[in-house]
Motif scaffolding. Sequence first.
Motif, PDB file in Angstrom:
ATOM      1  N   TRP A  50       0.829  -1.212   0.000  1.00 17.16           N
ATOM      2  CA  TRP A  50       0.000   0.000   0.000  1.00 17.16           C
ATOM      3  C   TRP A  50       0.860   1.258   0.000  1.00 17.16           C
ATOM      4  CZ3 TRP A  50      -1.723   2.994   4.673  1.00 17.16           C
ATOM      5  CH2 TRP A  50      -2.651   3.990   4.331  1.00 17.16           C
ATOM      6  N   TRP A  51       1.852   1.309   0.897  1.00 14.08           N
ATOM      7  CA  TRP A  51       2.711   2.486   0.980  1.00 14.08           C
ATOM      8  C   TRP A  51       3.474   2.734  -0.315  1.00 14.08           C
ATOM      9  CZ3 TRP A  51       4.767   0.563   6.305  1.00 14.08           C
ATOM     10  CH2 TRP A  51       3.917   0.999   7.333  1.00 14.08           C
ATOM     11  N   SER A  52       3.751   1.691  -1.068  1.00 15.31           N
ATOM     12  CA  SER A  52       4.538   1.871  -2.289  1.00 15.31           C
ATOM     13  C   SER A  52       3.741   2.524  -3.411  1.00 15.31           C
ATOM     14  CB  SER A  52       5.106   0.524  -2.767  1.00 15.31           C
ATOM     15  OG  SER A  52       4.089  -0.293  -3.328  1.00 15.31           O
ATOM     16  N   VAL A  53       2.421   2.521  -3.329  1.00 11.96           N
ATOM     17  CA  VAL A  53       1.593   3.121  -4.380  1.00 11.96           C
ATOM     18  C   VAL A  53       1.640   4.641  -4.232  1.00 11.96           C
ATOM     19  CG1 VAL A  53      -0.725   3.284  -5.362  1.00 11.96           C
ATOM     20  CG2 VAL A  53       0.090   1.095  -4.451  1.00 11.96           C
ATOM     21  N   ARG A  54       2.032   5.322  -5.281  1.00 14.37           N
ATOM     22  CA  ARG A  54       2.207   6.771  -5.200  1.00 14.37           C
ATOM     23  C   ARG A  54       0.870   7.506  -5.083  1.00 14.37           C
ATOM     24  NH1 ARG A  54       7.529   8.037  -6.308  1.00 14.37           N
ATOM     25  NH2 ARG A  54       8.713   6.464  -7.474  1.00 14.37           N
TER      26      ARG A  54
END
Length: 383
Positions: free
Chosen positions: A93-97
């Motif tokens: 989730w955190w990796s999605v910009r």
Amino acid sequence: MSEESGSPAVAPFKRRTFLASAALAAGAPAAVAGAAEATAAPATAPLAAPGLGSVARLLAVPKNDRGVGWLRSALQVAVGLELATIPPYLCGWWSVRDRGSEVARMIRRIVGDEMYHLGIVCNLLVAVGGRPQIKAAAPVYPGPLPGGVRAGVTVYLSGLTKPFVRDVMMAIEAPEESLVRSVQAAPTVGEFYEDMQKAFRAVRPQLSVRGQLSEYVGGDDLRPVETLEDVERAIEIIREQGEGTAGSPADSFEDDHPAHYYAFGEIYHGRELRETDEGWKYVGGPVPFPDVRPMAPVPVGGWPNPPARVGQLLFRFDATYSTVLDRLDAAWAGGGHRSLGAALHAMRGLEDPAVELMETKIPYAPGTYGPQFRALRRPTRAL
């Protein structure tokens, strides 16, 4: 999302609800097209070859010998299972910009579901006189799932990629009917929870609400379990939101969200799931794969010789993560609502160092750093 013109004629798939199913019915046509197998770990991870593990030992106990002590042991294993899913899903989730994207919103909802599941099993454990050991159950990544379930699956931490969706996210949530069993015939998550349900029915333990928690967690109301009917419903929620139910993707109730396995399948296949004349297939509207921060898979033993700034970020993250776990332990050990609120507040502090790590290039390899989710064993406070 709308379907593209020219797509096969399909029936809309209502998004799975609070009690929707996550698996194909036994005896139904072969699994949804493109079902993921429990397969390869990253090259840096050890080959997962666990023994049958604690779940198999628990399930080997004769049913007549499964008393309250058995339930406590089983529920503690469940604490570890539910906790183990949260770090890899958070990394994805955190990796999605773009947090407003459909994929980001799907993963965020699933993270909330898993946090809710963790709360459910902690309440169940307290109800039968146990005390959840959450920090002690924190897994090390990469590695197998706790308890020996899903043999052959190595859970690692990475930014969102299609292989990560297939080999970690879908493999964890794979329904019983479409899961490729290992030669060890390792137990599934669904079988484990089903046996817990049966044990509760047989033992009919006295349930105590003292020490159970009420809180709004992950979009759902966590409430104390007071009756055996509450127990049945609580376990069904966990199973049917994505972990081993024996229903159908067509089952739908109120909130119109797909079960976790099928939501991840939509991300992997890039299409919504639809029922066609040939069965359930990913042929609906497009689900564009998002632009992501290129977090590399965390290697065995963690990042070697990180630069000073990276080391500081890793420690800051791990100290905050450890605080979350400490506060969760305290919440179900008498700290109640205040400690649980402190845990949820501390959890919000994980994102900033995680994203900063994901935006820091690794000097000796492709990609960027990312959090390791290491539990520091001494009590900590958020930095």
